[in-house]
Design a protein around this motif. Structure first.
Motif, short mmCIF file in Angstrom:
data_model
loop_
_atom_site.label_atom_id
_atom_site.label_comp_id
_atom_site.label_asym_id
_atom_site.label_seq_id
_atom_site.Cartn_x
_atom_site.Cartn_y
_atom_site.Cartn_z
N PHE A 1 31.24 40.13 46.34
CA PHE A 1 32.58 41.05 45.47
C PHE A 1 32.18 42.49 45.74
CE2 PHE A 1 32.29 37.13 43.09
CZ PHE A 1 33.48 36.66 43.27
N ALA A 2 31.04 42.99 46.54
CA ALA A 2 30.68 44.24 46.87
C ALA A 2 32.12 44.98 47.53
CB ALA A 2 29.41 44.44 47.93
N GLY A 3 32.33 46.13 47.04
CA GLY A 3 33.45 46.94 47.30
C GLY A 3 34.74 46.89 46.78
N MET A 4 34.78 45.68 45.82
CA MET A 4 35.98 45.53 45.05
C MET A 4 36.01 46.54 44.07
SD MET A 4 36.53 41.42 44.83
CE MET A 4 38.06 41.51 43.96
N PRO A 5 36.98 47.18 43.70
CA PRO A 5 37.23 47.84 42.23
C PRO A 5 37.09 46.94 41.12
CG PRO A 5 39.19 48.36 43.71
CD PRO A 5 38.25 47.01 44.24
N ARG A 6 36.54 47.68 40.03
CA ARG A 6 36.26 47.03 38.87
C ARG A 6 37.33 46.43 38.15
NH1 ARG A 6 32.02 46.78 35.61
NH2 ARG A 6 32.33 46.41 33.52
N LEU B 1 31.43 36.58 38.83
CA LEU B 1 32.24 37.74 38.66
C LEU B 1 31.64 38.48 37.45
CD1 LEU B 1 35.73 36.02 38.68
CD2 LEU B 1 34.77 37.95 40.36
N GLN B 2 31.22 37.65 36.44
CA GLN B 2 30.36 38.45 35.23
C GLN B 2 29.30 39.06 35.90
OE1 GLN B 2 29.85 35.11 32.65
NE2 GLN B 2 31.51 35.65 31.45
N SER B 3 28.49 38.62 36.54
CA SER B 3 27.45 39.19 37.19
C SER B 3 27.54 40.30 38.06
CB SER B 3 26.60 38.24 38.13
OG SER B 3 25.46 38.91 38.70
N ALA B 4 28.92 40.33 38.80
CA ALA B 4 29.38 41.47 39.57
C ALA B 4 29.85 42.61 38.71
CB ALA B 4 30.35 41.13 40.51
N LEU B 5 30.13 42.24 37.46
CA LEU B 5 30.55 43.33 36.60
C LEU B 5 29.60 43.81 35.34
CD1 LEU B 5 34.22 41.52 35.65
CD2 LEU B 5 33.83 44.04 36.53
N GLY B 6 28.24 43.28 35.72
CA GLY B 6 27.13 43.46 34.64
C GLY B 6 27.18 42.91 33.43
N MET B 7 27.96 41.87 33.22
CA MET B 7 28.15 41.27 32.08
C MET B 7 26.99 40.06 31.78
SD MET B 7 32.33 40.66 32.18
CE MET B 7 32.57 40.40 30.64
N ARG B 8 26.61 39.81 32.90
CA ARG B 8 25.47 38.61 32.57
C ARG B 8 24.07 39.12 32.33
NH1 ARG B 8 26.77 33.06 32.80
NH2 ARG B 8 24.83 32.82 33.81
#
Length: 80
Positions: free
Chosen positions: A4-9, A63-70
């Motif tokens: 998911f690198a490069g995708m907007p938050r 997705l949670q990991s990419a958002l820093g939620m995990r």
């Protein structure tokens, strides 16, 4: 590097919401594999791939990991 690198938050958050909704629909039996119906001009069919609970859960975790939620679990230690 994440897939998911490069995708907007905002896009990541929208994808997470959609994946969570898909999981809810899958677990409550609202997701469907295929629907067929007849109309005056012939038969119509709509098909949608239904994923497994494990696939949905894995996507949500990514997705949670990419958002820093995990948060990583800490190791269990037994103290005697």
């Amino acid at each position: 590097m994440s897939v998911f690198a490069g995708m907007p938050r905002e896009q990541l958050q929208a994808a997470l919401t959609a994946a969570q909704q898909a999981l809810i629909e899958l677990q409550t039996g609202k997701a469907f594999a295929s629907v067929s119906y007849s109309q005056g001009d012939g038969a119509k069919a709509v098909t949608r791939r239904v994923t497994t609970v494990a696939e949905c859960t894995a996507l949500i975790a990514q997705l949670q990991s990419a958002l820093g939620m995990r948060q990583r679990r800490r190791a269990f230690r037994f103290v005697f």
